[in-house]
Write an enzyme that holds these catalytic residues in place. Structure first.
Site, PDB file in Angstrom:
ATOM      1  N   LYS A   1      28.912 104.031   9.757  1.00 31.30           N
ATOM      2  CA  LYS A   1      28.890 103.666  11.176  1.00 31.30           C
ATOM      3  C   LYS A   1      28.188 102.319  11.379  1.00 31.30           C
ATOM      4  O   LYS A   1      28.699 101.448  12.090  1.00 31.30           O
ATOM      5  CB  LYS A   1      28.183 104.773  11.968  1.00 31.30           C
ATOM      6  CG  LYS A   1      28.105 104.539  13.449  1.00 31.30           C
ATOM      7  CD  LYS A   1      27.993 105.830  14.210  1.00 31.30           C
ATOM      8  CE  LYS A   1      26.654 106.504  14.143  1.00 31.30           C
ATOM      9  NZ  LYS A   1      25.631 105.880  15.013  1.00 31.30           N
TER      10      LYS A   1
ATOM     11  N   GLN B   1      18.019  97.851  14.317  1.00 28.09           N
ATOM     12  CA  GLN B   1      18.678  97.514  15.587  1.00 28.09           C
ATOM     13  C   GLN B   1      17.969  96.340  16.260  1.00 28.09           C
ATOM     14  O   GLN B   1      18.616  95.408  16.732  1.00 28.09           O
ATOM     15  CB  GLN B   1      18.715  98.736  16.506  1.00 28.09           C
ATOM     16  CG  GLN B   1      19.601  99.837  15.947  1.00 28.09           C
ATOM     17  CD  GLN B   1      19.672 101.054  16.834  1.00 28.09           C
ATOM     18  OE1 GLN B   1      18.893 101.196  17.785  1.00 28.09           O
ATOM     19  NE2 GLN B   1      20.590 101.946  16.545  1.00 28.09           N
TER      20      GLN B   1
ATOM     21  N   ASP C   1      17.989 108.437   9.496  1.00 29.08           N
ATOM     22  CA  ASP C   1      19.018 109.269  10.112  1.00 29.08           C
ATOM     23  C   ASP C   1      19.261 110.564   9.335  1.00 29.08           C
ATOM     24  O   ASP C   1      20.027 111.420   9.767  1.00 29.08           O
ATOM     25  CB  ASP C   1      20.327 108.480  10.228  1.00 29.08           C
ATOM     26  CG  ASP C   1      20.211 107.363  11.261  1.00 29.08           C
ATOM     27  OD1 ASP C   1      19.326 107.443  12.138  1.00 29.08           O
ATOM     28  OD2 ASP C   1      20.998 106.406  11.195  1.00 29.08           O
TER      29      ASP C   1
ATOM     30  N   LYS D   1      15.663 108.878  19.130  1.00 29.11           N
ATOM     31  CA  LYS D   1      17.065 108.797  18.710  1.00 29.11           C
ATOM     32  C   LYS D   1      17.960 109.451  19.771  1.00 29.11           C
ATOM     33  O   LYS D   1      17.545 109.609  20.911  1.00 29.11           O
ATOM     34  CB  LYS D   1      17.225 109.443  17.329  1.00 29.11           C
ATOM     35  CG  LYS D   1      16.418 108.733  16.237  1.00 29.11           C
ATOM     36  CD  LYS D   1      16.936 107.325  16.020  1.00 29.11           C
ATOM     37  CE  LYS D   1      16.096 106.564  15.025  1.00 29.11           C
ATOM     38  NZ  LYS D   1      16.472 105.158  14.925  1.00 29.11           N
TER      39      LYS D   1
ATOM     40  N   ARG E   1      14.403 114.069  17.861  1.00 32.40           N
ATOM     41  CA  ARG E   1      14.841 114.846  16.689  1.00 32.40           C
ATOM     42  C   ARG E   1      13.732 115.699  16.080  1.00 32.40           C
ATOM     43  O   ARG E   1      14.021 116.667  15.378  1.00 32.40           O
ATOM     44  CB  ARG E   1      15.458 113.910  15.638  1.00 32.40           C
ATOM     45  CG  ARG E   1      16.816 113.417  16.087  1.00 32.40           C
ATOM     46  CD  ARG E   1      17.518 112.553  15.066  1.00 32.40           C
ATOM     47  NE  ARG E   1      18.859 112.260  15.561  1.00 32.40           N
ATOM     48  CZ  ARG E   1      19.599 111.224  15.153  1.00 32.40           C
ATOM     49  NH1 ARG E   1      19.147 110.397  14.243  1.00 32.40           N
ATOM     50  NH2 ARG E   1      20.812 111.042  15.649  1.00 32.40           N
TER      51      ARG E   1
ATOM     52  N   ARG F   1      23.697 114.513  14.783  1.00 30.30           N
ATOM     53  CA  ARG F   1      23.042 114.791  13.493  1.00 30.30           C
ATOM     54  C   ARG F   1      22.318 116.145  13.495  1.00 30.30           C
ATOM     55  O   ARG F   1      22.205 116.790  12.465  1.00 30.30           O
ATOM     56  CB  ARG F   1      22.090 113.656  13.121  1.00 30.30           C
ATOM     57  CG  ARG F   1      22.812 112.311  12.987  1.00 30.30           C
ATOM     58  CD  ARG F   1      22.157 111.325  12.085  1.00 30.30           C
ATOM     59  NE  ARG F   1      22.725 109.999  12.288  1.00 30.30           N
ATOM     60  CZ  ARG F   1      23.859 109.552  11.734  1.00 30.30           C
ATOM     61  NH1 ARG F   1      24.544 110.310  10.913  1.00 30.30           N
ATOM     62  NH2 ARG F   1      24.312 108.339  11.998  1.00 30.30           N
TER      63      ARG F   1
END
Ligand code: S3P
Length: 435
Positions: free
Chosen positions: A21, A165, A311, A338, A342, A388
């Site tokens: 991705k 990012q 991730d 995220k 998470r 995820r």
């Protein structure tokens, strides 16, 4: 959509999981900025990357699908779109596009779905503003408004967190700034932008944890082939490690050292993982990965190890629950920002499935139940709309006593379209229910 997964099973055979991705987003964005026709093979056609394709199309770039290839006809710049750019669920698109718009003179407003509208953007808008951009957020979150026409000045940014990012947004803006734009990270985050810029003929200065580009860059069109996503492979790695008698080969996986933390961590837990047939695909290293079922021990994971596995930690938590002894994670507060929080989402699901765990501000302690055949009780968990989390708990069913039901799985298609079918082919008994 919910997944209902029958307990038990083993994973065998060969799989080529969905394409990467992060690399797909970058390939589309850089090809759109290049002057001429680029070809991208094996691009991930998940919802997040589709949003990136739609974003560059809205800025006047022609993108055509030709079988498994995407043809992007860049014009060496972007037009300002009419209306908002909808980034959907994709934090990568929104953050990278902030840098593109600020640097490349695009007048636009960036919005997203309900999860993305709550995610932190000040970490992007502040350094871009320091470079001279006219960019605003709303109390630190989207929508982000960029007003074109400002001249940007290169500068040196010392990031408070390791984030590809943020780094990529600043480098993309820096391509059109005056002078050099440098980014220094506390730990190395994924370096796909740096590698790919060089494929488009843009030099990147790299020294330790610093990378830099010079302004007035011109991108030359190129051909890019996208490898399989290590973060999608991670679910199957964990599934194969925790399910006795498993023996799975994951083909053509990107094994960039800034992404393969999950392999290192699983190996440290005692997993049998082989990297076969190592080779290069464009600027990225790839390999076929063989994973065999076995028993695991708990480990300590520290902050420096987090970026290369960021991730993959939800999947790793499932592995940790099946290990002998405790697994302690620290230095991972980024996990709270995220697609969902998470740490909280995984802790909630693990507890619902009978696994003891305790969260901290920046991590979690998981009580491994490696002495039990059925580690997870079975039951219902909530993915919190996070792809995820949904895929991680799907793997838990392999060591559950009863069925595992995962609610709110629509977003799996943001990163891994076809996950359910592939999981079934590998040996997981998964039914998709729409009620
Ligand atoms: C990504 C970087 C990571 C990762 C995200 C994709 C990217 O975020 O979690 O899924 O493509 O650059 P951060 O860079 O913010 O840690």
């Amino acid at each position: 959509m919910r997944y209902v997964i029958s307990p038990g099973g083993e994973l065998r055979g060969e799989l080529r999981v969905a394409s990467d991705k992060s690399i797909s987003h970058r390939a589309v964005l850089l090809a759109a900025l290049a002057d001429g026709k680029s070809e991208i093979s094996n691009v991930l056609m998940g919802e997040d990357v589709r949003a990136t394709i739609a974003a560059v199309q809205a800025c006047g770039v022609e993108v055509n699908e030709d079988g498994k290839r995407l043809i992007v006809k860049g014009k060496g710049g972007l037009a300002s779109p009419v209306g908002d750019i909808d980034c959907g669920n994709s934090g990568t698109l929104m953050r990278l596009f902030c840098g593109v718009a600020a640097g490349w003179n695009v007048n636009t407003r960036l919005v997203g779905d309900s999860s993305l509208m709550k995610r932190p953007m000040r970490r992007i808008t502040e350094p871009l503003e320091c470079m001279g951009a006219d960019i605003t957020d709303k109390n630190g979150c989207p929508p982000v408004q960029i007003t074109a026409g400002k001249r940007l000045f290169g500068m040196s940014h010392k990031l408070p967190v390791a984030s590809a990012q943020i780094k990529s947004a600043l480098l993309l803006a820096g391509l059109r700034a005056e002078g050099e734009t440098a980014v220094i990270e506390p730990f190395a985050s994924r370096d796909h932008t740096e590698r790919m810029l060089q494929m488009f003929g843009v030099p990147v200065r790299r020294e330790g944890l610093c990378c830099a580009v010079s302004g007035k860059a011109v991108l030359s069109p190129t051909r890019i082939k996208i490898p399989a996503d290590p973060s999608s492979a991670a679910f199957f790695m964990v599934g194969s490690v925790i399910a006795p008698n498993s023996d799975l080969l994951l083909k053509e996986v990107c094994v960039n050292p800034t992404r393969n933390g999950v392999i290192e961590l699983l190996r440290r837990m005692g997993a049998h993982i082989e990297m076969l047939n190592p080779r290069k695909m464009g600027s990225e290293p790839v390999a076929d990965i063989r994973v065999v079922g076995g028993s695991l021990r708990g480990i300590d994971i520290v902050g420096a190890e987090v970026p290369a596995a960021i991730d993959d930690l939800p999947a790793l938590f499932v592995a940790a629950a099946t290990a002998h002894g405790k697994t302690r994670l620290t230095g991972a507060s980024e996990l709270r920002h995220k697609e969902s929080d998470r740490i909280a989402a995984m802790a909630d699901g693990l507890q619902r499935l009978g696994v003891g765990c305790e969260t901290t501000e920046d991590g979690i302690v998981i009580e491994g139940r490696g002495d039990k055949k059925s580690v997870f009780s079975g039951g219902e968990v909530d993915s919190c709309g996070d792809h995820r989390i949904a895929m991680a708990f799907t793997m838990a069913a392999l060591r559950a006593k009863d069925s595992v039901v995962v609610n709110d799985c629509d977003n799996v298609s943001t990163s891994f379209p076809g996950f359910g079918k592939m999981a079934t082919a590998a040996g997981i008994r998964i039914a998709v229910s729409k009620d």
